[in-house]
Design a protein around this motif. Structure first.
Motif, mmCIF file in Angstrom:
data_model
loop_
_atom_site.group_PDB
_atom_site.id
_atom_site.type_symbol
_atom_site.label_atom_id
_atom_site.label_comp_id
_atom_site.label_asym_id
_atom_site.label_seq_id
_atom_site.Cartn_x
_atom_site.Cartn_y
_atom_site.Cartn_z
ATOM 1 N N ARG A 22 -3.991 5.481 -9.350
ATOM 2 C CA ARG A 22 -3.966 6.420 -8.228
ATOM 3 C C ARG A 22 -3.813 5.647 -6.920
ATOM 4 O O ARG A 22 -4.517 4.673 -6.681
ATOM 5 N N ILE A 23 -2.890 6.115 -6.096
ATOM 6 C CA ILE A 23 -2.691 5.503 -4.786
ATOM 7 C C ILE A 23 -2.625 6.593 -3.729
ATOM 8 O O ILE A 23 -2.407 7.761 -4.044
ATOM 9 N N HIS A 24 -2.789 6.211 -2.485
ATOM 10 C CA HIS A 24 -2.658 7.127 -1.355
ATOM 11 C C HIS A 24 -1.199 7.111 -0.920
ATOM 12 O O HIS A 24 -0.779 6.268 -0.144
ATOM 13 N N GLY A 25 -0.391 8.023 -1.467
ATOM 14 C CA GLY A 25 1.014 8.115 -1.076
ATOM 15 C C GLY A 25 1.738 6.796 -1.238
ATOM 16 O O GLY A 25 1.330 5.916 -1.975
ATOM 17 N N THR A 26 2.844 6.671 -0.543
ATOM 18 C CA THR A 26 3.606 5.431 -0.566
ATOM 19 C C THR A 26 3.676 4.877 0.845
ATOM 20 O O THR A 26 3.521 5.610 1.817
ATOM 21 N N ALA A 27 3.921 3.601 0.935
ATOM 22 C CA ALA A 27 4.033 2.973 2.250
ATOM 23 C C ALA A 27 5.230 3.573 2.994
ATOM 24 O O ALA A 27 6.233 3.925 2.388
ATOM 25 N N GLY A 28 5.118 3.674 4.303
ATOM 26 C CA GLY A 28 6.210 4.222 5.102
ATOM 27 C C GLY A 28 7.400 3.287 5.184
ATOM 28 O O GLY A 28 8.483 3.693 5.585
ATOM 29 N N VAL A 29 7.210 2.045 4.797
ATOM 30 C CA VAL A 29 8.289 1.067 4.821
ATOM 31 C C VAL A 29 8.423 0.432 3.449
ATOM 32 O O VAL A 29 7.471 0.404 2.669
ATOM 33 N N ARG A 30 9.617 -0.058 3.148
ATOM 34 C CA ARG A 30 9.851 -0.717 1.867
ATOM 35 C C ARG A 30 9.954 -2.223 1.999
ATOM 36 O O ARG A 30 9.840 -2.934 1.015
ATOM 37 N N GLY A 105 5.548 -0.165 -10.037
ATOM 38 C CA GLY A 105 4.175 0.036 -10.470
ATOM 39 C C GLY A 105 3.993 1.433 -11.047
ATOM 40 O O GLY A 105 4.637 2.377 -10.612
ATOM 41 N N ALA A 106 3.136 1.544 -12.041
ATOM 42 C CA ALA A 106 2.833 2.840 -12.653
ATOM 43 C C ALA A 106 1.789 3.529 -11.783
ATOM 44 O O ALA A 106 0.602 3.244 -11.898
ATOM 45 N N VAL A 107 2.228 4.416 -10.883
ATOM 46 C CA VAL A 107 1.318 5.014 -9.906
ATOM 47 C C VAL A 107 1.486 6.531 -9.833
ATOM 48 O O VAL A 107 2.529 7.069 -10.179
ATOM 49 N N THR A 108 0.410 7.181 -9.378
ATOM 50 C CA THR A 108 0.461 8.594 -9.024
ATOM 51 C C THR A 108 -0.234 8.743 -7.674
ATOM 52 O O THR A 108 -1.247 8.101 -7.422
ATOM 53 N N ALA A 109 0.346 9.570 -6.806
ATOM 54 C CA ALA A 109 -0.241 9.795 -5.480
ATOM 55 C C ALA A 109 -1.442 10.717 -5.626
ATOM 56 O O ALA A 109 -1.410 11.687 -6.370
ATOM 57 N N ASP A 110 -2.527 10.390 -4.897
ATOM 58 C CA ASP A 110 -3.767 11.148 -5.005
ATOM 59 C C ASP A 110 -4.473 11.132 -3.655
ATOM 60 O O ASP A 110 -4.660 10.070 -3.071
ATOM 61 N N ASP A 111 -4.872 12.311 -3.164
ATOM 62 C CA ASP A 111 -5.531 12.399 -1.866
ATOM 63 C C ASP A 111 -6.935 11.822 -1.857
ATOM 64 O O ASP A 111 -7.507 11.619 -0.797
ATOM 65 N N SER A 112 -7.525 11.520 -3.026
ATOM 66 C CA SER A 112 -8.877 10.967 -3.025
ATOM 67 C C SER A 112 -8.890 9.522 -2.537
ATOM 68 O O SER A 112 -9.945 8.954 -2.322
#
Length: 158
Positions: A22-30, A105-112
């Motif tokens: 779980r991550i907080h969204g994605t970075a605004g830059v790559r 990376g194996a990620v899912t966005a999560d607000d927590s």
């Protein structure tokens, strides 16, 4: 010793699938790159999105590894390996003048995993976050506008 993807007694052994982190969204830059060097001329060090999240939670938010691992939905040893690898990638990019590419990376966005403002002791205890360096919210970072000197402006460092 059994190697990954090796046949053992007629049974093909594969590693278990990686749990999404779980991550907080994605970075605004790559990309991040050294100033004044065109991106097309650089080699890139790749930082995974979950590595970026581990850096954010451990270093910017100041969480202990146990609390940060819980937010990402992974074990503490896995989190420790992830943050250690991410720090190595960032340090290598900085010291060798490489671009830093954030992807994968194996990620899912999560607000927590949302960043918090400076939290009180009671808030940290309620959220079961352990303090490190005296806080459990975002560290105080001073940011200022970039001012180029005349030499940088002439070189096109913008």
């Amino acid at each position: 010793m059994v190697l990954m993807g090796e046949a053992v007694k007629g049974v093909f052994v594969m590693p278990r699938p990686r749990k999404p982190r779980r991550i907080h969204g994605t970075a605004g830059v790559r990309f991040f790159k050294p100033q004044g060097v065109p991106l097309r001329t650089l080699q890139a060090a790749v930082l995974s999105q979950d590595g970026m999240e581990a850096l954010r939670l451990a270093d910017a938010e100041g969480l202990e590894h146990t609390a940060a691992a819980d937010l990402m939905g992974i074990s503490r040893p896995t989190f420790s390996r992830l943050v250690s690898h991410a720090r190595t990638v960032v340090a290598t990019a900085l010291t060798e003048g490489l671009a830093l590419k954030i992807e994968g990376g194996a990620v899912t966005a999560d607000d927590s995993c949302l960043p918090e403002a400076e939290l009180s002791d009671e808030d940290c205890q309620r959220m079961q976050r352990r303090r490190r360096r005296g806080f459990c919210g975002r560290a105080s970072v001073i940011s200022e506008p970039v001012q180029l000197d005349e030499a940088d402006a002439r070189e096109g460092a913008v």
